[in-house]
Design a protein around this motif. Structure first.
Motif, short mmCIF file in Angstrom:
data_model
loop_
_atom_site.label_atom_id
_atom_site.label_comp_id
_atom_site.label_asym_id
_atom_site.label_seq_id
_atom_site.Cartn_x
_atom_site.Cartn_y
_atom_site.Cartn_z
N SER A 189 0.82 -1.27 -0.22
CA SER A 189 -0.05 0.05 0.00
C SER A 189 0.85 1.01 -0.08
O SER A 189 2.15 1.04 0.45
CB SER A 189 -1.03 -0.12 1.23
OG SER A 189 -0.17 0.04 2.33
N LEU A 193 -1.06 0.77 6.39
CA LEU A 193 -2.43 0.40 6.73
C LEU A 193 -2.77 0.21 8.37
O LEU A 193 -2.02 -0.27 8.92
CB LEU A 193 -2.75 -0.93 6.11
CG LEU A 193 -2.73 -0.88 4.50
CD1 LEU A 193 -3.27 -2.25 4.23
CD2 LEU A 193 -3.82 0.07 4.24
N GLN A 227 -8.03 -1.85 8.72
CA GLN A 227 -8.14 -2.28 7.33
C GLN A 227 -7.29 -3.52 7.03
O GLN A 227 -7.64 -4.30 6.12
CB GLN A 227 -7.15 -1.12 6.79
CG GLN A 227 -7.87 0.25 6.86
CD GLN A 227 -6.79 1.40 6.30
OE1 GLN A 227 -5.72 1.43 6.52
NE2 GLN A 227 -7.57 2.48 5.66
N LYS A 228 -6.20 -3.88 7.95
CA LYS A 228 -5.48 -5.25 7.71
C LYS A 228 -6.46 -6.32 8.03
O LYS A 228 -6.62 -7.49 7.31
CB LYS A 228 -4.44 -5.25 8.70
CG LYS A 228 -3.11 -4.30 8.34
CD LYS A 228 -1.98 -4.31 9.20
CE LYS A 228 -0.90 -3.45 8.57
NZ LYS A 228 0.47 -3.60 9.66
N TYR A 269 2.40 -7.41 4.85
CA TYR A 269 1.90 -5.94 4.49
C TYR A 269 3.39 -5.21 4.12
O TYR A 269 4.10 -5.25 5.09
CB TYR A 269 1.25 -5.41 5.78
CG TYR A 269 -0.23 -6.02 5.85
CD1 TYR A 269 -1.30 -5.54 4.70
CD2 TYR A 269 -0.26 -7.07 6.63
CE1 TYR A 269 -2.52 -6.37 5.13
CE2 TYR A 269 -1.65 -7.44 6.81
CZ TYR A 269 -2.69 -7.17 6.15
OH TYR A 269 -3.88 -8.02 6.09
#
Length: 179
Positions: A115, A119, A123-124, A143
């Motif tokens: 991203s 995040l 959101q994760k 992530y």
């Protein structure tokens, strides 16, 4: 690289089959990860490539670096088989393929989400839940942030990719204008 993967596959499958039979998937996973790290070391790569070192010397080097606690008879026999065939340099691929087999056995897959900005936990959590639902298995998500994306996310699960980033949208707009 493709050649080493092809060479590594039967060894990974044999190690996986044995580890599964012995109910020792995690311990074999750990040992193979250690062996992969040893084989990827720059000095070890040179040592393995040097034809003046015998197969026995190469095997002894791995055994000494691995440490006595990790060297079971099965691990030693596995390394002997690799050494006899001159395949010790394929250990990083053996480990990688073993992990893929282990993940499939445990009904897990890996995903990467990049991203533009970090995040938050909510959101994760939503993304992880959506991926778990879509694929019907536990998805291990890694992530990362990539400011080059400008905005949005890029999700990769194996060959499946969803890219909803500003960079992609700008490229599509540019292509539309060009036509």
């Amino acid at each position: 690289m493709a050649e080493l993967i092809t060479i590594a596959r039967p060894y990974a499958e044999a190690a996986f089959s044995y580890a599964k039979e012995q109910n020792a998937l995690q311990s074999w996973s750990d040992v193979l990860a250690d062996l992969a790290a040893i084989s990827e070391n720059e000095d070890m790569t040179k040592f393995l490539a040097n034809p003046s070192h015998s197969k026995e010397q190469k095997l002894d080097m791995f055994l000494s670096l691995l440490g006595a606690a990790s060297v079971t008879d099965a691990v030693k026999n596995f390394l002997i088989a690799l050494a006899e065939q001159g395949r010790l340099s394929a250990l990083s691929f053996v480990s990688k393929l073993f992990e893929e087999l282990k993940a499939a056995e445990e009904k897990r897959i890996k995903a990467s989400i990049a991203s533009a900005m970090e995040l938050n936990d909510e959101q994760k959590s939503k993304l992880s839940a959506a991926l778990n639902s879509k694929f019907g298995v536990d998805v291990d998500v890694e992530y990362t942030t990539d400011s080059a994306l400008i905005a949005g996310v890029r999700i990769k699960v194996g060959d499946w990719v969803v890219e909803n980033t500003a960079v992609t949208q700008i490229q599509k707009l540019g292509a539309a204008i060009a036509h």
